[in-house]
Enzyme design. Structure first.
Site, mmCIF file in Angstrom:
data_model
loop_
_atom_site.group_PDB
_atom_site.id
_atom_site.type_symbol
_atom_site.label_atom_id
_atom_site.label_comp_id
_atom_site.label_asym_id
_atom_site.label_seq_id
_atom_site.Cartn_x
_atom_site.Cartn_y
_atom_site.Cartn_z
ATOM 1 N N GLU A 102 0.858 -1.191 0.000
ATOM 2 C CA GLU A 102 0.000 0.000 0.000
ATOM 3 C C GLU A 102 0.887 1.232 0.000
ATOM 4 O O GLU A 102 1.951 1.220 0.634
ATOM 5 C CB GLU A 102 -0.881 0.060 1.257
ATOM 6 C CG GLU A 102 -2.040 -0.894 1.257
ATOM 7 C CD GLU A 102 -1.800 -2.038 2.212
ATOM 8 O OE1 GLU A 102 -0.963 -1.885 3.120
ATOM 9 O OE2 GLU A 102 -2.432 -3.091 2.042
ATOM 10 N N TYR A 114 7.353 2.194 -7.788
ATOM 11 C CA TYR A 114 6.658 0.906 -7.890
ATOM 12 C C TYR A 114 6.141 0.671 -9.304
ATOM 13 O O TYR A 114 6.224 -0.445 -9.829
ATOM 14 C CB TYR A 114 5.515 0.834 -6.868
ATOM 15 C CG TYR A 114 5.974 1.027 -5.433
ATOM 16 C CD1 TYR A 114 7.168 0.469 -4.977
ATOM 17 C CD2 TYR A 114 5.230 1.779 -4.528
ATOM 18 C CE1 TYR A 114 7.604 0.653 -3.672
ATOM 19 C CE2 TYR A 114 5.655 1.966 -3.213
ATOM 20 C CZ TYR A 114 6.843 1.401 -2.799
ATOM 21 O OH TYR A 114 7.272 1.594 -1.505
HETATM 22 C C1 LIG Z 1 10.338 6.326 -2.601
HETATM 23 C C2 LIG Z 1 11.841 6.270 -2.368
HETATM 24 C C3 LIG Z 1 12.156 5.044 -1.508
HETATM 25 C C4 LIG Z 1 12.548 6.116 -3.723
HETATM 26 O O1 LIG Z 1 13.918 5.890 -3.461
HETATM 27 P P1 LIG Z 1 15.076 6.418 -4.436
HETATM 28 O O2 LIG Z 1 16.336 5.741 -3.994
HETATM 29 O O3 LIG Z 1 15.078 7.881 -4.528
HETATM 30 O O4 LIG Z 1 14.550 5.797 -5.828
HETATM 31 P P2 LIG Z 1 15.382 5.562 -7.188
HETATM 32 O O5 LIG Z 1 16.442 6.595 -7.344
HETATM 33 O O6 LIG Z 1 15.811 4.132 -7.227
HETATM 34 O O7 LIG Z 1 14.259 5.820 -8.287
HETATM 35 C C5 LIG Z 1 13.719 4.748 -9.051
HETATM 36 C C6 LIG Z 1 12.528 5.266 -9.842
HETATM 37 O O8 LIG Z 1 11.472 5.665 -8.958
HETATM 38 C C7 LIG Z 1 10.808 6.809 -9.499
HETATM 39 N N1 LIG Z 1 11.033 7.978 -8.656
HETATM 40 C C8 LIG Z 1 11.906 8.098 -7.615
HETATM 41 N N2 LIG Z 1 11.807 9.319 -7.052
HETATM 42 C C9 LIG Z 1 10.855 9.985 -7.748
HETATM 43 C C10 LIG Z 1 10.285 11.270 -7.629
HETATM 44 N N3 LIG Z 1 10.701 12.133 -6.690
HETATM 45 N N4 LIG Z 1 9.295 11.615 -8.480
HETATM 46 C C11 LIG Z 1 8.858 10.742 -9.422
HETATM 47 N N5 LIG Z 1 9.365 9.490 -9.587
HETATM 48 C C12 LIG Z 1 10.345 9.131 -8.752
HETATM 49 C C13 LIG Z 1 11.403 7.023 -10.874
HETATM 50 O O9 LIG Z 1 10.699 6.202 -11.789
HETATM 51 C C14 LIG Z 1 12.813 6.487 -10.671
HETATM 52 O O10 LIG Z 1 13.460 6.122 -11.842
HETATM 53 P P3 LIG Z 1 14.307 7.263 -12.671
HETATM 54 O O11 LIG Z 1 15.172 7.982 -11.681
HETATM 55 O O12 LIG Z 1 15.083 6.432 -13.657
HETATM 56 O O13 LIG Z 1 13.274 8.147 -13.294
HETATM 57 C C15 LIG Z 1 12.377 7.590 -1.704
HETATM 58 O O14 LIG Z 1 11.854 8.691 -2.395
HETATM 59 C C16 LIG Z 1 12.028 7.714 -0.235
HETATM 60 O O15 LIG Z 1 12.747 7.211 0.642
HETATM 61 N N6 LIG Z 1 10.904 8.410 0.047
HETATM 62 C C17 LIG Z 1 10.468 8.618 1.453
HETATM 63 C C18 LIG Z 1 9.943 7.335 2.048
HETATM 64 C C19 LIG Z 1 8.758 6.782 1.270
HETATM 65 O O16 LIG Z 1 7.859 7.509 0.860
HETATM 66 N N7 LIG Z 1 8.758 5.444 1.072
HETATM 67 C C20 LIG Z 1 7.709 4.732 0.386
HETATM 68 C C21 LIG Z 1 6.676 4.290 1.338
HETATM 69 S S1 LIG Z 1 5.398 3.370 0.509
#
Ligand SMILES: CC(C)(COP(=O)(O)OP(=O)(O)OC[C@H]1O[C@@H](n2cnc3c(N)ncnc32)[C@H](O)[C@@H]1OP(=O)(O)O)[C@@H](O)C(=O)NCCC(=O)NCCS
Length: 143
Positions: A102, A114
């Site tokens: 979720e 995701y």
């Molecule tokens: C969600 C989260 C875990 C993503 O981690 P991350 O290490 O930044 O992700 P990645 O760099 O591997 O990104 C992979 C893909 O996710 C998507 N993505 C990541 N950040 C994004 C953003 N800010 N906006 C849109 N898409 C995004 C993109 O598709 C990205 O691929 P791309 O960079 O080639 O376009 C991070 O933003 C985070 O820790 N957020 C706070 C905690 C949270 O909300 N967790 C999820 C709970 S359900």
């Protein structure tokens, strides 16, 4: 993850969420057979540092992802994707059929992550989150 990793995991958790998990909630996951806390560590001049984690359950033939976060200074560098790739690989290794999760409706970064991995939206749970009553998007990926 071991107990010694708690401070680093809690630092990331507290940065990442307005309503973070407590230390006890994370600790509890370490004691449950069906739960895994997977860490991403990066080599730095200070040694190996924990920079992201995922918490998930293995229930029968399903992986259920409860929590994923990347250190705020290292986002958008592919670390979250690598962690989730490892979760998916774990599920496949354990002959799981699906992965589920979720996510907050307004969490564009997580939804983007995701979706890019192949999760699809299968439903909405209205007012799911207790703190602010935000809706949850329910997502599934076939493994
Ligand atoms: C969600 C989260 C875990 C993503 O981690 P991350 O290490 O930044 O992700 P990645 O760099 O591997 O990104 C992979 C893909 O996710 C998507 N993505 C990541 N950040 C994004 C953003 N800010 N906006 C849109 N898409 C995004 C993109 O598709 C990205 O691929 P791309 O960079 O080639 O376009 C991070 O933003 C985070 O820790 N957020 C706070 C905690 C949270 O909300 N967790 C999820 C709970 S359900």
């Amino acid at each position: 993850m071991s107990l010694a990793d708690l401070p680093a995991v809690m630092e990331i958790e507290n940065q990442a969420f307005s309503n973070p998990w407590s230390v006890d909630m994370v600790k509890k996951e370490l004691s449950q057979d069906w739960s895994t806390v997977l860490l991403a560590e990066l080599w730095t001049p200070r040694g190996w540092l924990i920079r992201a984690f995922a918490i998930f359950w293995l229930v029968h033939d399903e992986i259920h992802v409860l929590n994923v976060a990347t250190h705020q200074e290292l986002r958008r560098q592919g670390i979250g994707r690598q962690v989730m790739d490892a979760v998916i690989a774990f599920g496949r290794d354990h002959k799981c059929r699906i992965a589920t999760l979720e996510v907050r409706r307004g969490n564009g970064a997580a939804l983007g992550l995701y979706q890019s991995l192949g999760f699809r939206t299968v439903g909405l749970r209205p007012n799911y989150y207790q703190d602010d009553r935000e809706d949850a998007v329910v997502m599934i990926m076939d493994l």
